[in-house]
Each structure stands twice: as C-alpha cells, then as structure tokens.
Design an enzyme around this catalytic site. Structure first.
Site, PDB file in Angstrom:
ATOM      1  N   ASP A   7      -2.832  42.080 -37.990  1.00  0.00           N
ATOM      2  CA  ASP A   7      -1.538  41.443 -37.744  1.00  0.00           C
ATOM      3  C   ASP A   7      -1.444  41.215 -36.231  1.00  0.00           C
ATOM      4  O   ASP A   7      -2.429  41.379 -35.498  1.00  0.00           O
ATOM      5  CB  ASP A   7      -0.382  42.270 -38.329  1.00  0.00           C
ATOM      6  CG  ASP A   7      -0.133  43.569 -37.581  1.00  0.00           C
ATOM      7  OD1 ASP A   7      -0.903  43.890 -36.646  1.00  0.00           O
ATOM      8  OD2 ASP A   7       0.833  44.281 -37.929  1.00  0.00           O
ATOM      9  N   HIS A   8      -0.247  40.868 -35.764  1.00  0.00           N
ATOM     10  CA  HIS A   8      -0.067  40.610 -34.332  1.00  0.00           C
ATOM     11  C   HIS A   8      -0.339  41.865 -33.501  1.00  0.00           C
ATOM     12  O   HIS A   8      -0.824  41.772 -32.386  1.00  0.00           O
ATOM     13  CB  HIS A   8       1.352  40.085 -34.075  1.00  0.00           C
ATOM     14  CG  HIS A   8       2.416  40.971 -34.649  1.00  0.00           C
ATOM     15  ND1 HIS A   8       2.618  41.092 -36.025  1.00  0.00           N
ATOM     16  CD2 HIS A   8       3.303  41.806 -34.072  1.00  0.00           C
ATOM     17  CE1 HIS A   8       3.597  41.943 -36.240  1.00  0.00           C
ATOM     18  NE2 HIS A   8       4.020  42.400 -35.082  1.00  0.00           N
ATOM     19  N   CYS A  64      -3.916  46.947 -37.380  1.00  0.00           N
ATOM     20  CA  CYS A  64      -2.501  46.630 -37.149  1.00  0.00           C
ATOM     21  C   CYS A  64      -2.056  47.486 -35.970  1.00  0.00           C
ATOM     22  O   CYS A  64      -2.904  47.997 -35.231  1.00  0.00           O
ATOM     23  CB  CYS A  64      -1.651  46.841 -38.411  1.00  0.00           C
ATOM     24  SG  CYS A  64      -1.644  48.499 -39.089  1.00  0.00           S
ATOM     25  N   THR A  66      -0.551  50.533 -35.736  1.00  0.00           N
ATOM     26  CA  THR A  66      -0.974  51.928 -35.871  1.00  0.00           C
ATOM     27  C   THR A  66      -2.220  52.091 -36.743  1.00  0.00           C
ATOM     28  O   THR A  66      -2.859  53.145 -36.711  1.00  0.00           O
ATOM     29  CB  THR A  66       0.134  52.757 -36.549  1.00  0.00           C
ATOM     30  OG1 THR A  66       0.389  52.158 -37.839  1.00  0.00           O
ATOM     31  CG2 THR A  66       1.407  52.777 -35.725  1.00  0.00           C
ATOM     32  N   GLY A  67      -2.493  51.113 -37.570  1.00  0.00           N
ATOM     33  CA  GLY A  67      -3.550  51.232 -38.577  1.00  0.00           C
ATOM     34  C   GLY A  67      -3.021  51.790 -39.893  1.00  0.00           C
ATOM     35  O   GLY A  67      -3.697  51.718 -40.922  1.00  0.00           O
ATOM     36  N   GLY A  69      -0.265  50.910 -41.843  1.00  0.00           N
ATOM     37  CA  GLY A  69       0.084  49.912 -42.863  1.00  0.00           C
ATOM     38  C   GLY A  69      -1.146  49.278 -43.478  1.00  0.00           C
ATOM     39  O   GLY A  69      -1.237  49.118 -44.711  1.00  0.00           O
ATOM     40  N   HIS A  97     -19.401  60.805 -44.446  1.00  0.00           N
ATOM     41  CA  HIS A  97     -18.831  61.557 -45.574  1.00  0.00           C
ATOM     42  C   HIS A  97     -18.108  60.669 -46.581  1.00  0.00           C
ATOM     43  O   HIS A  97     -18.164  60.931 -47.773  1.00  0.00           O
ATOM     44  CB  HIS A  97     -17.846  62.619 -45.064  1.00  0.00           C
ATOM     45  CG  HIS A  97     -18.544  63.796 -44.435  1.00  0.00           C
ATOM     46  ND1 HIS A  97     -17.894  64.967 -44.123  1.00  0.00           N
ATOM     47  CD2 HIS A  97     -19.827  63.969 -44.034  1.00  0.00           C
ATOM     48  CE1 HIS A  97     -18.740  65.820 -43.585  1.00  0.00           C
ATOM     49  NE2 HIS A  97     -19.928  65.232 -43.501  1.00  0.00           N
ATOM     50  N   ASN A  98     -17.399  59.652 -46.091  1.00  0.00           N
ATOM     51  CA  ASN A  98     -16.546  58.852 -46.982  1.00  0.00           C
ATOM     52  C   ASN A  98     -17.146  57.505 -47.349  1.00  0.00           C
ATOM     53  O   ASN A  98     -16.607  56.804 -48.210  1.00  0.00           O
ATOM     54  CB  ASN A  98     -15.168  58.634 -46.344  1.00  0.00           C
ATOM     55  CG  ASN A  98     -14.550  59.925 -45.837  1.00  0.00           C
ATOM     56  OD1 ASN A  98     -14.470  60.159 -44.639  1.00  0.00           O
ATOM     57  ND2 ASN A  98     -14.147  60.804 -46.747  1.00  0.00           N
ATOM     58  N   HIS A 132     -21.405  64.445 -51.016  1.00  0.00           N
ATOM     59  CA  HIS A 132     -20.378  63.445 -50.684  1.00  0.00           C
ATOM     60  C   HIS A 132     -20.361  62.321 -51.718  1.00  0.00           C
ATOM     61  O   HIS A 132     -19.312  61.756 -52.012  1.00  0.00           O
ATOM     62  CB  HIS A 132     -20.611  62.908 -49.274  1.00  0.00           C
ATOM     63  CG  HIS A 132     -20.585  63.991 -48.251  1.00  0.00           C
ATOM     64  ND1 HIS A 132     -19.443  64.702 -47.959  1.00  0.00           N
ATOM     65  CD2 HIS A 132     -21.574  64.539 -47.505  1.00  0.00           C
ATOM     66  CE1 HIS A 132     -19.726  65.625 -47.056  1.00  0.00           C
ATOM     67  NE2 HIS A 132     -21.011  65.552 -46.761  1.00  0.00           N
TER      68      HIS A 132
END
Ligand code: RB5
Length: 146
Positions: A7-8, A64, A66-67, A69, A97-98, A132
C-alpha cells in the site's frame, strides 16, 4: 516469479525491493500500488496472495505500514504462509522453519536498508525440512478442517 505488492505505507520499500530483485535477475511482477495516494492494503495484499495461492507465482513480498494488515489478509488464502519479519533472525527463521512463501514487512518499521537485508536473507536461506515439514503439514490439515 516473485509477486510484490504494497500500500502507500510500503511503497518506498517495495520499489527498492523490486529493484533488488531485478538486480538479482529474479523474475518479478509488481502488483501495485504505485502512487503515494492512500489505498486499502487488502486490495493489494489479496492480489499478491491470490497468485501465490494459485501457484501462478513462486513467492510474494508484501509491505504495508506495519506489515500487520498485509500478513492478516495474505494468510486468508489457502497454501499461503505469510511471515511478518522484523529483523535478521525472523527473516531467516521465516524460511528455515516456516518455509514462508510470502515475506511481509513494515515500511514504517524498517529502513530501506534493513528491509533489503531481510529480503536477501529470506531469499538466501533454505527450508530445514524434517520436523518443520511435519508442522507445515499440520497447518495444511488445519486449513482443510481435518
Ligand atoms: C495505512 O495507514 C496502514 O494502516 C497500513 O499501511 C498498515 O500498517 C496496516 O496494517
């Protein structure tokens, strides 16, 4: 192909990330936004997560303010493992791991330099597999309501 979107609030870092991917000769596609005008992050998060979920992109990068959303919306899509990372350790673990197939960052949290470093770490790390992999299989089972 790596799909990128923001986003912006994530625009400046996304542009720098896109240039980094091009410098590394990685095929990439920009799903916007491409202006500083205020937009809604779910619109752009969904575009990137949808192509990753459908297998039309190998991976994605979403940014975004904060990351938060972007990670919430991306993780609504089947098969998407979107990881919000803040530092070098979480960027490495997101892969090892993920096996995160979407990297998410906060453009108002990280400097451009920090963000690019986290992308490099995620790209250059490898999934560890083993126990994992079993855990990822459990996530898939949850997704399928098993
Ligand atoms: C936009 O102001 C901001 O809410 C967005 O970029 C993001 O931080 C949401 O999680």
């Amino acid at each position: 192909m790596i799909a990128v979107g923001s986003d912006h609030g994530g625009l400046a870092l996304k542009q720098a990330v896109y240039e980094l991917l091009q410098r590394r000769n990685l095929e990439c596609k920009d799903y916007g936004t491409n202006s500083s005008e205020s937009v809604d992050y779910p619109d752009f998060g969904a575009k990137v997560a949808r192509v990753v979920s459908r297998g039309e992109a190998d991976a994605g990068i979403l940014i975004c303010g904060t990351g938060i959303g972007m990670s919430i919306v991306a993780n609504k899509f089947p098969g998407v493992r979107a990881a919000l990372v803040h530092d070098e350790f979480t960027a490495q673990m997101a892969r090892e791991h993920n096996n995160a197939n979407i990297l998410v960052m906060g453009g108002r949290v990280l400097s451009i330099e920090q963000g690019l470093k986290l992308v490099e770490i995620w790209l250059d790390s490898e999934f560890a597999g083993g126990r994992h992999q079993n855990r990822l299989a459990k996530i898939t089972a949850v997704e399928q309501h098993l």
